[in-house]
Design an enzyme around this catalytic site. Structure first.
Site, PDB file in Angstrom:
ATOM      1  N   HIS A   1       0.795  -1.222   0.000  1.00  0.00           N
ATOM      2  CA  HIS A   1       0.000   0.000   0.000  1.00  0.00           C
ATOM      3  C   HIS A   1       0.831   1.277   0.000  1.00  0.00           C
ATOM      4  O   HIS A   1       0.299   2.354  -0.264  1.00  0.00           O
ATOM      5  CB  HIS A   1      -0.936   0.032   1.220  1.00  0.00           C
ATOM      6  N   ARG A   2       2.137   1.211   0.278  1.00  0.00           N
ATOM      7  CA  ARG A   2       2.935   2.428   0.370  1.00  0.00           C
ATOM      8  C   ARG A   2       3.069   3.105  -0.982  1.00  0.00           C
ATOM      9  O   ARG A   2       3.285   2.443  -2.008  1.00  0.00           O
ATOM     10  CB  ARG A   2       4.324   2.129   0.940  1.00  0.00           C
TER      11      ARG A   2
END
Length: 361
Positions: A202-203
């Site tokens: 998700h980063r």
């Protein structure tokens, strides 16, 4: 004593509930949700599962650029602090909510306590690194989860640092047994313990870079075992944008984001995990699950040194190698305390405020 606690993203909800339970036994707590993560699947469900009281305030800041989000929190939290006049403010971790609330509090008479102080990845390209550094340097009480965190702060000349242990260990001890009893996520997805790899990506450094995301997804798609992927909404948007969604959907088991207890059960049952999350690296360590970290650095360096975590970045060959090699984990050291961090933190807040008898004022 009145304490304002600030949360805004999933890991902070998990860190907050052990501390909130102790605070509410002894003092008046005002829980503030900034709304940084604002969908039900990413926020509300955690309050319900962890039996955290409904926040007294939701600032509703939503998404936006780093500057926009931080600015909205500063404005709205500033008004709140002026109205509530707390004796202390507790912030968690390294999000925009953390930094914005810290900046506001530093300009008031309230004491500022930072839970998870002293972590450093030494990569200032990560917004979280800047957030945690600045928060540490304006805080009055710094609660470091590890000895390395204490040493980092001493080198930077920061005072009033306390080695408390990690409050997430408090949380995971409770959640592991509860999840084993109540979660049905494995049965619902036809999964068996030890027979799948769990993935979380998700980063922004991975999702917003087409080459990095393609390399990570390529390695995961080619594994010869089932990969379970609770997919973040932003990650799904990027898969669509880069033309990767069809292959990912055909190669992995994609599921919607899950609540904390279901995630703990997934992580506990996984043969290993591939993640770019800071919190998941540590949760994996607590749950005896080998972690392959899709980053070039980590703030949880102790897990690397202990041999329970490995950094692979977005190197496709390295990801494949580490997800297919036999797992051989060394003896696990005690790195993060004994599961009583929340009690220590509240004791320290009381001592700092001169209120050790548990009474208001």
């Amino acid at each position: 004593m009145k304490v304002v606690s600030v949360v805004g993203a999933r890991p902070q909800f998990v860190k907050a509930f052990p501390v909130s339970r102790v605070l509410r036994e002894r003092h008046e707590e005002v829980l503030v949700h900034t709304g940084q993560h604002y969908s039900e699947s990413m926020s509300d469900v955690f309050f319900e599962e962890l039996d955290i009281p409904t926040p007294e305030y939701n600032l509703g800041v939503g998404s936006g650029t780093q500057g926009e989000q931080t600015g909205r929190i500063v404005t709205r939290f500033g008004e709140l602090v002026e109205r509530e006049e707390p004796d202390a403010v507790v912030v968690y971790g390294d999000t925009n909510s953390t930094l914005a609330s810290a900046v506001v509090t530093a300009k008031t008479d309230a004491r500022l306590a930072h839970v998870e102080a002293g972590l450093r990845s030494y990569n200032r390209e990560m917004p979280e690194e800047v957030n945690r550094e600045l928060t540490d340097h304006v805080s009055d009480l710094l609660f470091a989860p590890t000895r390395r965190g204490v040493e980092n702060l001493r080198k930077e000349g920061v005072g009033n640092v306390h080695l408390t242990g990690d409050v997430m260990y408090d949380a995971i001890r409770w959640a592991r047994s509860r999840a084993a009893e109540h979660s049905t996520v494995l049965a619902a997805n036809d999964l068996a313990d030890g027979e799948y790899v769990l993935a979380t990506v998700h980063r922004a450094g991975n999702t917003d870079d087409p080459d990095r995301l393609a390399a990570i997804m390529g390695a995961l798609c080619e594994l010869d075992r089932e990969v379970v992927f609770p997919i973040h909404p932003r990650t799904m948007e990027c898969l669509d944008e880069y033309g990767l969604r069809e292959r990912v959907e055909s190669s992995m088991t994609l599921i919607d984001p899950v609540g904390y207890l279901d995630f703990v059960r997934l992580l506990d049952g996984a043969e290993r995990v591939a993640t770019d999350s800071g919190g998941v690296q540590k949760e994996a360590f607590f749950l005896d699950t080998h972690c392959v970290t899709l980053r070039e650095e980590t703030e949880w360096v102790e897990t690397i040194d202990a041999g329970w975590n490995v950094l692979v970045g977005a190197d496709r060959e390295a990801i494949t190698r580490e997800l297919t090699a036999p797992v051989s984990l060394p003896e696990k050291p005690e790195l993060y305390g004994d599961g009583d961090a929340a009690e220590r933190m509240v004791d320290l807040i009381e001592r700092d405020a001169g209120s050790t008898d548990g009474s208001d004022g």
